[in-house]
Enzyme design. Sequence first.
Site, PDB file in Angstrom:
ATOM      1  N   GLY A  29       0.832  -1.187   0.000  1.00  0.00           N
ATOM      2  CA  GLY A  29       0.000   0.000   0.000  1.00  0.00           C
ATOM      3  C   GLY A  29       0.868   1.238   0.000  1.00  0.00           C
ATOM      4  CE1 TYR A  30       3.433   2.815  -4.213  1.00  0.00           C
ATOM      5  CE2 TYR A  30       1.527   1.392  -4.346  1.00  0.00           C
ATOM      6  CZ  TYR A  30       2.817   1.696  -4.718  1.00  0.00           C
ATOM      7  OH  TYR A  30       3.489   0.875  -5.570  1.00  0.00           O
ATOM      8  CG  PHE A  31       3.164   5.453   3.760  1.00  0.00           C
ATOM      9  CD1 PHE A  31       3.973   6.490   4.177  1.00  0.00           C
ATOM     10  CD2 PHE A  31       3.747   4.234   3.462  1.00  0.00           C
ATOM     11  CE1 PHE A  31       5.345   6.330   4.290  1.00  0.00           C
ATOM     12  CE2 PHE A  31       5.117   4.061   3.577  1.00  0.00           C
ATOM     13  CZ  PHE A  31       5.916   5.113   3.987  1.00  0.00           C
TER      14      PHE A  31
END
Length: 160
Positions: A29-31
């Site tokens: 996932g991208y934060f």
Amino acid sequence: MAIEIERKFVVRDEGWRQFEIGCAPIEQGYFARTPLVKARVRIFGDNGYVTLKSANAAGLMSRQEFEYKIPKADAAEMLRQFSMESPIRKVRYDVPFEGNIWTVDVFQGANAGLVLAEVELESADQSITLPPWVGDEVTSDPRYENSSLARSPFTTWSHG
């Protein structure tokens, strides 16, 4: 500084499966996402990683990449707490061909139906022989970047 140089292709058929030498599940996932950098957390097999990648310059296949191993439990919690979109899920297969190890990613969930192959290179001008099971090159198509697939999954594309 680490430089990642890779080329990416759509996989056209299952011919690679007879040569695969190992696989592992990936959830990522991208934060953070800015014009200069993308930041992700990933669980790859039994390990966790935080990765920072510079943005791709249009049409180029190289970029800066910094990756750090973290405890798997921390990565799982970061995915749960910080992912900007639903995490990407895929299984990565290693497939040797003509002196290179290709990675074939079979996407799941919102990106089901998409299968991509990548090969990492020593230099941008390195010549490679393409396996018969790869199709169109998508290295410079931003839709096929994992961070784009998180925002705009493959199953939402018009495939007409």
